[in-house]
Design an enzyme around this catalytic site. Structure first.
Site, short mmCIF file in Angstrom:
data_model
loop_
_atom_site.label_atom_id
_atom_site.label_comp_id
_atom_site.label_asym_id
_atom_site.label_seq_id
_atom_site.Cartn_x
_atom_site.Cartn_y
_atom_site.Cartn_z
N TYR A 35 -8.11 2.31 59.82
CA TYR A 35 -7.72 2.12 61.21
C TYR A 35 -6.49 2.96 61.51
O TYR A 35 -5.74 3.33 60.60
CB TYR A 35 -7.41 0.65 61.49
N GLU A 80 -7.55 -8.82 72.41
CA GLU A 80 -8.36 -7.78 73.05
C GLU A 80 -9.25 -8.38 74.13
O GLU A 80 -9.50 -9.60 74.14
CB GLU A 80 -9.21 -7.09 71.99
#
Length: 176
Positions: A35, A80
């Site tokens: 990531y 999110e």
């Protein structure tokens, strides 16, 4: 304190965030997933999934809470649009991360709509999130190492500016 830094970030609750703001890092977990994270400012991050089942996900200007835990240790947390909650602890000196993520069930059942830039697919993501199921939640916890680390300017739109599929070969494997 910078003029762009909100007054609340200077409190004893958040500590001194100057050591993490502007950092751009790539980190890898033992399972090979990679990531990328860029801490844009005192309350905003950009991120990109480079390798793994979430490859293709990326987001800019994600609101986040940042806290200094010790001299070079920071905790970042955000929710999110999918309903996924992420908490990451970053040890800059040791070049390590520990992440705990809570995925809602619909994300695991139907992740395809999220494998893009959130801002470009927000209506579909919200519709799927609201359709659910949001429960049960799957908790994933992993420790990894920072393989790439650099300092960038605050609010630099060039750091994370394209989907992972458009990155040059070898980008995710960069080290320093």
């Amino acid at each position: 304190m910078s003029a762009r830094q909100p007054a609340w970030t200077a409190s004893a609750l958040t500590g001194d965030l100057s050591g993490i703001v502007g950092k751009h890092l790539i980190y890898a977990y033992d399972n090979g997933w990679r990531y990328e994270l860029y801490i844009r400012d005192w309350h905003t991050i950009d991120s990109r999934s480079l390798v793994g089942p979430m490859f293709g996900r990326w987001s800019k200007n994600q609101a986040a809470k940042l806290v200094q835990l010790s001299d070079d240790m920071y905790k970042l947390a955000w929710v999110e649009p999918t309903g996924t909650t992420t908490v990451i602890i970053i040890w800059l000196g040791d070049r390590r991360v520990h992440t705990t993520i809570s995925y809602p069930q619909w994300m695991l059942d139907y992740p395809d709509s999220t494998l893009t830039r959130y801002e470009h697919n927000l209506e579909a993501i919200i519709a799927e999130r609201d359709r659910g199921p949001t429960y049960p939640l799957t908790l994933v916890s992993a420790t990894g190492r920072i393989t790439f680390l650099e300092s960038r300017d605050i609010d630099d739109d060039t750091v994370i500016n394209c989907p992972p599929s458009k990155l040059p070969p070898g980008y995710a494997a960069r080290t320093n």
